[in-house]
Each structure stands twice: as structure tokens, then as C-alpha cells.
Design a protein around this motif. Structure first.
Motif, short mmCIF file in Angstrom:
data_model
loop_
_atom_site.label_atom_id
_atom_site.label_comp_id
_atom_site.label_asym_id
_atom_site.label_seq_id
_atom_site.Cartn_x
_atom_site.Cartn_y
_atom_site.Cartn_z
N THR A 137 0.83 -1.22 0.00
CA THR A 137 0.00 0.00 0.00
C THR A 137 0.86 1.26 0.00
OG1 THR A 137 -0.10 -0.09 2.42
CG2 THR A 137 -1.87 -1.18 1.19
N ALA A 138 2.11 1.17 0.47
CA ALA A 138 2.98 2.35 0.52
C ALA A 138 3.54 2.65 -0.86
CB ALA A 138 4.12 2.11 1.50
N ASN A 139 3.69 3.93 -1.14
CA ASN A 139 4.24 4.37 -2.42
C ASN A 139 5.72 4.75 -2.34
OD1 ASN A 139 1.89 4.01 -3.98
ND2 ASN A 139 1.08 5.98 -3.27
N SER A 140 6.31 4.67 -1.16
CA SER A 140 7.75 4.97 -1.00
C SER A 140 8.22 4.33 0.30
CB SER A 140 8.01 6.48 -0.98
OG SER A 140 7.37 7.08 0.14
N GLY A 141 9.53 4.20 0.42
CA GLY A 141 10.07 3.63 1.64
C GLY A 141 11.54 3.33 1.52
N VAL A 142 12.07 2.73 2.60
CA VAL A 142 13.47 2.31 2.65
C VAL A 142 13.47 0.83 3.01
CG1 VAL A 142 15.73 2.63 3.73
CG2 VAL A 142 14.20 4.60 3.40
N THR A 143 14.07 0.01 2.16
CA THR A 143 14.02 -1.44 2.34
C THR A 143 15.43 -2.00 2.29
OG1 THR A 143 11.86 -1.52 1.27
CG2 THR A 143 13.08 -3.59 1.46
N PRO A 144 15.79 -2.86 3.26
CA PRO A 144 17.11 -3.49 3.20
C PRO A 144 17.13 -4.63 2.18
CG PRO A 144 15.91 -4.22 5.14
CD PRO A 144 15.07 -3.17 4.51
N THR A 145 18.25 -4.76 1.49
CA THR A 145 18.42 -5.83 0.51
C THR A 145 19.81 -6.41 0.67
OG1 THR A 145 19.36 -4.43 -1.23
CG2 THR A 145 16.96 -4.52 -1.09
#
Length: 484
Positions: A137-145
């Protein structure tokens, strides 16, 4: 940094030089660490800001393209999200840390990178993450990879008869953060070199600062009971120099006290040796005859009185070198001179004449001035015969800052040899020549001179053989609160 070092079970203070260098290094290190953390925080914030700026710029370009672009094959506006994303992405050259993907339902449209390069991370291969980004549902964010932190944003693409379609913009910050960490490591290396340089300079600067203290210690170690002449060199006007000046002043006072003690012992030994010898000789030769024994006791009593006077005078001279020897207070000169004349008249059957009186209230030690005047009158009685005239008085002389107060005593005795006038004020000097008619220890005039010096003045005499002598005590005018 521990405050103390242990050596052989004993606790010893850390040398001052090490403490100075240690505190300099500690404060410098704390400052550098604070600067390092601040710089690192700023660099990380710049990385995040640059990533967000790149994402915003890419989204803005896409929105502008979507609003104004046309399909190059038909020259008409785009009618499908898939076609819009394909044309837009075909024209993009993403940065090395960017990934641009078009998501239409389950289809993925990627930028064609040359040589099979998938960019900083093969996001298409990470189906789980891609599905999460597509359906979330979020249109932006910070995700670990696995490739590090990924900052991302997606833009919905709407068109008639289209399902869910998005443009995904992702920026990987791992390389930028690694560069920031590299910058911090370089700064840390420079800071470490700076600490070593600071320690080196601090070591030499501490040595310069502590040099006067070391000199004080060396002088203190070298001083012996019989050698108080060494002094600490004084350079500059800082606190350490003031310490050296204070230490030298203390040595001056110690040297003066030692000299006073030595002179007292020497003088006492010199002057008391004769009466002790006389007493011992008479006691050893005394017999049982009552008259002889009475004569011996009278002589012993006389010699003991003489010894008592010598010791009293020597103590007075020893005290004269102390700063509290003279204790000025308000004194009425007229009353002072009347009291001196009254006490002096009891010293002998002479014609006592109070010739002149200075009338004023001044600041001086009345007891010491009285002591000096009685010493001078006693000296006059010893050098004159019954009925002789002895004059005394006090007067002001001069004007302004040169104004002085003079006390004087004159007699009609045999006078003083010209060669003796200067030296009769020295200790144990009773003068010589035909004018010398009395015996004594030769301390009376020394006491008079000491009292005059205690009032910042001087004592002197004027005389001519056969015409008597006049002794003077001259002191600077010590102004009182008011005139009488």
C-alpha cells in the motif's frame, strides 16, 4: 587516564608533564571524535538526501513525460500504461546506483542496460521483494536488501482499460555510504596523526612550561643550611614566573632570618664570653671569708645584670629585622616628648631641658621612639657628669613630600672623635680615642639606628671634641588624621 601509577607496591603521583600531555590528548581526542561523528552523520544525511532527490527528479521527469508525451509510432497520446512505460524507459539511462522498472500487473519492463548489466542489484530476480513492492500500500520507503539499503518510490500509471501499473524508481545507497565511511576512515587516520603530533608538541611545550618549576625544585634541592644564595631565574610575566618570584622572595626571607639568627648567635657568643669568664674566675677563686664572698657576689650580680642587658639588646636587634618590629599608630608628639623628658629625668642628676616640641598627631610607633630617645639620653648621661646640661626636642623640617620629623638629644660631654661618628652606630662599636669614657656592649646606638630604619628613616650624630654631641633620629613625616 589513571590518576596514579603503581611501582613496587607504592603509590606515586603521575608526573606533571605526563598529566599535561594526557589532558591535552584527552580533550583533543574527544573533540576529534565529536567532529568525526558529526561529519559522518552529515555525510549519511547527504547520501539519503541525494537519493531522495534523485528519486524525486526521476518521478518529476516521468510525470512530465506522461502529461506531454505522445506515442512515436502514432503521434498520438499513449493509450496504454504498458506502451507509456516501455517508451519512457527505453529513453532512460539510469545512474549506476539506480534501478528503473515498469510494473504492469505481473509484467516487468526494465531499462535495457548494455552488456547484461543488471545495475546495483538484480531486483527482477528478487521476486519476493518485487511482489511486495507491487502489491504493497505504501508508495515509497526504505528497504534493506542483499545489496544494502534501497530507497524507492512508485508512481501509479493510469490509462483506460489498464490494470495496476507503476513506475518503480529505486536508489541503492551502499556505494555512497561506503564512500562516506572511507572519508571517515581517512579523517580518522589524519586525526590520529594529528594526535601524535599534538602529543609531540605537548611534550615539548609542557617541558617549557614546567621548566621554572623544575628550576625551583633544583634550587630547593641545592639549598643547604649554610648556602641560601641561589635563586630561580625569572623570565616573562606569567603565573610560573610569579611562582619563581614568590619562591625567590621566600628564599630572601629565609636568608635574612638565617643571617639574623647567625648574627644573634655570633654576637651573643662574642659578648657573653667575657662576663661568663669573669664570673667563673671569681667563683673559682672565692674563699670562705665573708667580706670576700660578699664582694664576689656583688661582682657576679653586676656581671649577670650586664649579661641580661646584652641579651635584651640582642633580642631587640634581632626583632628589628622583622616586618612587625615597628607598629605605627596615632600619637600626639607633644605628649610623647613630655613623657620622654619625664622618664629621662630619672636616669641621672642632670639639667634636663626640653628645648622644642613638634605639635601634631602623626603615625609612628610611640614605644619604639621612646625606647630610642631613652637610649640616647642614657648615652648622654654616661658621657656627662653630674649637673651637666642635656637637651632634647623634636621638630619638623622641609615641605611637601620632603618634610621630615626629627627627634634629637644633645649633651655637653667630651664629644666624639671625627673618625668614630659614622661607625658608632654599628654593633659592638663603642668608639675610641680620648672621648671614649664608658664601657658597654656597644649595642645601644645600633638599636637607635634599627628603630629609625624601621620608620624608614635614619640616625646620625654631630659632634666636635670638647663641645659635646647631638644625636638625631630623622624619619619621613608620617601624616596623621589632623593637626593639633
Amino acid at each position: 587516564m589513571p590518576p596514579r601509577l603503581r611501582r613496587g607496591g607504592a603509590t606515586r603521583p603521575v608526573p606533571a608533564r605526563w598529566r599535561i600531555v594526557g589532558w591535552i590528548l584527552l580533550t583533543t581526542a574527544i573533540t576529534l571524535v565529536a567532529v568525526g561523528f558529526t561529519v559522518r552523520s552529515l555525510l549519511i544525511a547527504d547520501v539519503a538526501r541525494d537519493a531522495n532527490t534523485a528519486i524525486d527528479q526521476e518521478i518529476s521527469e516521468f510525470e512530465a513525460f506522461a502529461a506531454q508525451g505522445v506515442d512515436p509510432t502514432s503521434a498520438r497520446p499513449f493509450t496504454s500504461a504498458e506502451r507509456l512505460l516501455a517508451v519512457y524507459l527505453s529513453r532512460q539511462i539510469p545512474a549506476s546506483d539506480e534501478v528503473l522498472l515498469g510494473l504492469v500487473d505481473t509484467q516487468v519492463i526494465a531499462v535495457d542496460r548494455s552488456g547484461g548489466d543488471n545495475g546495483p542489484y538484480d531486483l527482477i530476480a528478487d521476486t519476493a521483494l518485487l511482489a511486495e513492492l507491487r502489491t504493497g500500500t505504501a508508495n515509497s520507503g526504505v528497504t534493506p536488501t542483499e545489496a544494502g539499503e534501497m530507497r524507492w518510490a512508485r508512481v501509479p500509471v493510469g490509462a483506460p482499460d489498464d490494470g495496476d501499473a507503476f513506475l518503480l524508481v529505486a536508489v541503492f545507497t551502499e556505494d555512497a555510504l561506503a564512500e562516506a565511511d572511507h572519508t571517515i576512515r581517512v579523517l580518522a587516520a589524519v586525526a590520529l596523526g594529528g594526535l601524535l603530533l599534538t602529543a609531540l608538541f605537548g611534550w615539548f611545550v609542557a617541558a617549557q612550561i614546567l621548566m621554572p618549576i623544575r628550576q625551583v625544585r633544583e634550587v630547593a634541592d641545592s639549598i643547604q643550611e649554610t648556602d641560601l644564595l641561589r635563586r630561580v631565574p625569572v623570565e616573562g610575566r606569567d603565573d610560573i614566573s610569579q611562582l619563581a618570584i614568590t619562591f625567590n622572595s621566600m628564599l630572601d626571607r629565609l636568608a635574612q632570618a638565617h643571617e639574623t639568627q647567625r648574627r644573634f648567635v655570633d654576637d651573643a657568643g662574642h659578648e657573653l664570653r667575657t662576663p661568663i669568664t669573669v664570673i667563673r674566675g671569681h667563683l673559682e677563686t672565692a674563699d670562705d671569708d665573708p667580706s670576700s664572698r660578699a664582694k664576689t657576689m656583688r661582682l657576679v650580680d653586676s656581671e649577670l645584670d650586664r649579661m641580661s642587658r646584652i641579651v635584651s639588646d640582642l633580642l631587640t636587634l634581632a626583632k628589628s629585622e622583622r616586618p612587625d618590629f615597628v607598629r605605627p599608630a596615632e600619637a600626639d608628639l607633644a605628649e610623647l616628648m613630655i613623657d620622654v623628658e619625664a622618664q629621662a629625668s630619672q636616669l641621672g642628676d642632670r639639667q634636663w631641658q626640653l628645648v622644642e616640641i613638634a605639635e601634631r598627631t602623626v603615625l609612628l610607633d610611640a614605644q619604639r621612639i621612646t625606647q630610642a630617645m631613652l637610649q640616647l639620653t642614657t648615652n648622654a648621661v654616661q658621657h656627662t657628669s653630674v649637673g651637666s646640661r642635656i637637651r632634647l626636642g623634636s621638630r619638623f623640617a622641609g615641605t611637601g613630600p620632603d618634610k621630615t620629623l626629627t627627634f634629637w638629644v644633645g649633651d655637653d660631654g667630651p664629644g666624639i672623635e671625627p673618625d668614630d661618628i659614622e661607625r658608632i652606630f654599628a654593633r659592638f662599636d663603642r668608639g675610641g680615642g680620648p672621648s671614649h669614657t664608658t664601657t658597654g656592649a656597644g649595642l645601644g646606638l645600633s638599636i637607635v639606628s634599627a628603630i629609625a630604619r624601621g620608620h624608614h628613616g635614619s640616625a646620625h650624630a654631630e659632634s666636635a671634641l670638647g663641645q659635646g654631641a647631638t644625636f638625631y633620629i630623622v624619619i619621613p613625616t608620617p601624616e596623621g588624621p589632623h593637626e593639633q
